[in-house]
Design an enzyme around this catalytic site. Structure first.
Site, PDB file in Angstrom:
ATOM      1  N   ASP A   1     -10.709   2.129  -3.262  1.00  0.00           N
ATOM      2  CA  ASP A   1     -11.245   1.810  -1.931  1.00  0.00           C
ATOM      3  C   ASP A   1     -12.769   1.804  -1.961  1.00  0.00           C
ATOM      4  O   ASP A   1     -13.413   1.379  -1.000  1.00  0.00           O
ATOM      5  CB  ASP A   1     -10.757   2.836  -0.902  1.00  0.00           C
TER       6      ASP A   1
ATOM      7  N   ASP B   1       0.828  -1.208   0.000  1.00  0.00           N
ATOM      8  CA  ASP B   1       0.000   0.000   0.000  1.00  0.00           C
ATOM      9  C   ASP B   1       0.862   1.257   0.000  1.00  0.00           C
ATOM     10  O   ASP B   1       2.068   1.199   0.284  1.00  0.00           O
ATOM     11  CB  ASP B   1      -0.932  -0.029   1.221  1.00  0.00           C
TER      12      ASP B   1
HETATM   13  C1  GLA Z   1      -5.734   1.850   2.156  1.00  0.00           C
HETATM   14  C2  GLA Z   1      -6.151   0.680   1.292  1.00  0.00           C
HETATM   15  C3  GLA Z   1      -7.231  -0.110   1.987  1.00  0.00           C
HETATM   16  C4  GLA Z   1      -6.710  -0.578   3.323  1.00  0.00           C
HETATM   17  C5  GLA Z   1      -6.222   0.587   4.146  1.00  0.00           C
HETATM   18  C6  GLA Z   1      -5.508   0.129   5.393  1.00  0.00           C
HETATM   19  O1  GLA Z   1      -6.748   2.771   2.264  1.00  0.00           O
HETATM   20  O2  GLA Z   1      -6.568   1.110   0.036  1.00  0.00           O
HETATM   21  O3  GLA Z   1      -7.642  -1.196   1.212  1.00  0.00           O
HETATM   22  O4  GLA Z   1      -5.662  -1.496   3.115  1.00  0.00           O
HETATM   23  O5  GLA Z   1      -5.306   1.398   3.420  1.00  0.00           O
HETATM   24  O6  GLA Z   1      -5.060   1.172   6.187  1.00  0.00           O
END
Ligand code: GLA
Length: 737
Positions: free
Chosen positions: A547, A477
């Site tokens: 997301d 990420d």
């Molecule tokens: C980001 C990712 C999510 C999740 C969060 C965790 O927003 O896109 O899918 O993994 O971080 O903090």
């Protein structure tokens, strides 16, 4: 300093021609270069001024077709030089250029004139390299060309070399510039924001310049480095479209420029904003690759070419594997179920439920490391949190394995929370300007990955994590963009190297991890789809597109995504209803079918699912497993677009052998009693017989159980009257008898 290759090149091209199948040829009489691949020819030549001039890019020409020596364009008036009007392959800023340069430099003596002329070339197995040189000074640019024999997609890039004994600052460097024949073009590009990525934006190309870019240090949610220009009346199914995609995960820019004579050029590469790469004597700068292609079959043709090319030529292959990457395992991810509140017992309970659904891979998301209780602390401290996992990760991983799944883990390696041991120890490791505030986003700062010590730390902890634990997959990420991109260890004039070296360092770490741990698979996530491009896709197996997991929003996002990227890499989770973002309620079947258009995952709190819900998910996961290769690696036809407030949408994929096809149909909201449109299928073998099997939903009772490809394509598929209402979904498969 570069040598001239011409005599070697002549020998080599003669050798290749003797064998009959060169991807690239050079005609010494006309000084014309030509690349042929798939249905595409690409032609340029050395014009009578010595410049490299673009001559043709489009449908494949006959072998016997010849081009005369390139002639530069004339002046339009005393205001415009031939240098500006002539479409050059890679034009330096100098000699009165008023359009976008491919390369702009400043020499140590203040001179800023760069005029590149042909010097030499070599023919390679799949293309050629052409060396250009400034007319006065030893500044060399080697243009690299490769063409894919099947899709005709070109890979272009440039290497800039300073042959002076003084430094030269590169202020602008494109990977390539593309020239299109005069026409009325509509430009397609992808825009968005966090939770709203992948909007297909379409607009007419007008005189002047349209810029799409990221100044953020990474690819960005706001615009994606992909474009497609439709000529005239071209549409989804037919007509000429030129397209390109830049393989770069740092700050980038693509300009689409229509000049005063209506010629259109597309130039793309490093973003020149705040750019300045000092090339010392003898040093080289390698640009990213800018892929470009052409289809006579509309935007649908473009994405089918790109999808296949990405799977076959861009995505990483397992070490030693000769086959294309396999479809992704069906995953479970804990994020939306537990957020940071991960515990050994909680994850084990979710793993049991996931296994019972038929999930292949269990992924634990954020929260397992350091002092991570929320997003205020812990990033940078990559040790297992003892309170949550008193015996380390092993008991959970063992449990996941015992349940027949493999195990994946979330990491965010490039970031640090100021509240972390790492930051307390190495406050200087972050991107910053000395003495200036450090802007935090999500309470975190960006580690300067370009620094060798930071790179060693990141590679070191990841290597240790993968060595000590049986981990099959990392979700990598990256949850903020840059601010204050200083690099205090370098002299002031050289700090801007960070724009290039950070990204190279990222790629280097990913490549080295894959080398040391050849079985580990990777996902690129950046708060959703903030880092998706053909650069990162060389190193990762999949991406997290957004997301936003609302199944209705996802239909449009997935549609947009599919213009540039293959469904193989498009992870799509089924999450809970009502959805956290839009508060929309949808059935599980609708959510499942929306996600089944890509690489399926489950991201809901399955601990709370009813038996009925678990049974629906299990049945549909099993159905998905059976047809997944067709969905994610087949030819995609966007039958009805979900965009622009459409009541309906539908997609169809056909596998390469044309013996299986999968159809998805969605109703947003039935209005005025309108029936779901008759779906005329595409891409089938008209003479073959296909049996229709419902995955979810019903066709009209009169629908034949088997019929010819011609029947399904010409007569079409009719849906049952009951297929109506709000947020409805249906799916069918066709199998060749
Ligand atoms: C980001 C990712 C999510 C999740 C969060 C965790 O927003 O896109 O899918 O993994 O971080 O903090």
């Amino acid at each position: 300093m570069l040598k001239t290759f011409s005599s070697v090149a002549a020998l080599f091209s003669a050798f290749v021609i003797a064998w009959g199948q060169p991807a690239a040829t050079f005609d010494p009489a006309s000084k014309v270069f030509r690349l042929d691949g798939g249905d595409v020819s690409y032609v340029f030549g050395v014009n009578s001024s010595g410049e490299l001039q673009q001559l043709y890019w489009g449908g494949r020409l006959a072998k016997t077709d010849q081009f005369p020596r390139a002639v530069p364009m004339g002046e339009w008036a005393s205001f415009d030089t031939p240098y500006t009007n002539t479409p050059q392959e890679y034009v330096g800023w100098g000699a009165g250029l008023f359009l976008e340069p491919a390369l702009k430099v400043t020499y140590a003596d203040g001179n800023r004139d760069l005029v590149l002329h042909y010097e030499s070339h070599t023919i390679t197995a799949d293309g050629l390299n052409v060396v250009l040189k400034d007319i006065k000074r030893p500044i060399y640019v080697t243009l690299h060309y490769a063409i894919d024999a099947e899709s005709g997609i070109l890979a272009r890039s440039a290497t800039i070399e300073n042959g002076l004994n003084q430094p030269v600052t590169v202020e602008q460097a494109a990977a390539a510039a593309w020239a299109l024949p005069p026409a009325h073009y509509t430009m397609n590009y992808l825009t968005g924001r966090w939770a709203g990525e992948w909007t297909l934006t379409q607009e007419a190309v007008h005189p002047g310049e349209r810029v799409i870019e990221s100044r953020r240090g990474s690819t960005g949610h706001q615009a994606n480095p992909w474009f497609a220009l439709q000529a005239g009346e071209a549409n989804e199914d037919q007509g000429e479209v030129w397209f390109g995609a830049l393989a770069w995960s740092g700050s980038w820019r693509i300009t689409v420029e229509q000049d005063q004579l209506d010629a259109v050029r597309i130039t793309g590469g490093f973003n020149p904003f705040d750019f300045g790469f000092v090339l010392h004597a003898g040093e080289r700068l390698q640009t990213p690759v800018f892929y470009g292609g052409y289809s006579a079959h509309g935007l649908g043709g473009v994405s089918r070419l790109l999808h296949r090319f990405e799977v076959e030529h861009v995505l990483p292959r397992r070490a030693g594997a000769n086959t294309v990457p396999k479809p992704r395992p069906v995953i479970y991810n804990s994020w939306e179920a537990t957020e940071f509140n991960v515990t050994e017992a909680g994850q084990m309970a979710l793993a049991e439920k996931a296994a019972a659904l038929g999930v292949d891979r269990f992924v634990m998301d954020d929260g397992w490391f350091g002092q991570r209780k929320d997003d205020h602390a812990g990033l940078g401290d990559w040790y297992v949190n003892q309170e949550k996992f008193p015996h380390g990760l092993k008991p959970l991983i063992d449990k996941v394995h015992a349940l027949g799944m493999d195990f994946g883990l979330w990491v965010e390696p490039e970031m640090v929370n100021p509240d972390s041991d790492l930051f307390r120890k190495h406050p200087d490791w972050v991107l910053h300007f000395v003495g200036r505030p450090e802007t935090q986003q999500r309470n975190q700062l960006v580690l300067n990955l370009a620094r060798p010590d930071v790179r060693a730390y990141v590679l070191g902890f990841l290597d240790k994590l993968l060595t000590e634990n049986d981990i099959a997959f990392l979700k990598w990420d990256y949850n903020r963009n840059w601010s204050e991109p200083g690099w205090e260890q370098l002299p002031a004039a050289e700090q801007k190297r960070v724009y290039v070296e950070y990204t190279h360092s990222l790629y280097g770490i990913l490549a080295e991890l894959r080398r040391r741990h050849p079985k580990v698979e990777l996902e690129s996530c950046s708060g959703g789809g903030g880092r998706v491009d053909l650069g990162i896709l060389k190193y990762v197996d999949e991406v997290w597109p957004s997301d936003n997991t609302d199944p209705f929003d996802r239909l449009t996002q997935q549609d947009g995504f599919s213009y540039a990227y293959t469904p193989q890499v498009m992870m799509a989770w089924v999450t809970d209803s009502p959805h956290w973002l839009n508060k929309r309620s949808t059935s599980l079947s609708y959510r499942m079918l929306s996600s089944m258009q890509g690489s399926l995952g489950i991201g809901a709190n399955i601990a709370k699912w009813s038996e009925d819900e678990a049974a629906t998910a299990k049945r549909l996961i099993a159905a998905y497993h059976q047809v997944q290769p067709t969905i994610v690696q087949g030819d995609l036809y966007r039958l009805i677009s979900p965009r622009n407030g459409s009541e309906f949408s539908a997609t169809q994929t056909v596998n390469r052998e044309k013996n299986q096809s999968v159809v998805f149909a969605f109703i947003h909201s039935t209005q005025e009693g309108r029936k779901f449109p008759l779906l005329k299928l595409k891409g089938l073998d008209p003479a073959a017989v296909y049996a229709l099997t419902p995955i979810e939903g019903k066709t009209r009772p009169e629908t034949p159980a088997t019929a010819s490809g011609a029947w399904w394509m010409n007569h079409g598929l009719e849906f049952d009257e009951s297929f109506a209402g709000d947020f409805q979904a249906a799916a069918f498969r066709l199998d060749r008898k």
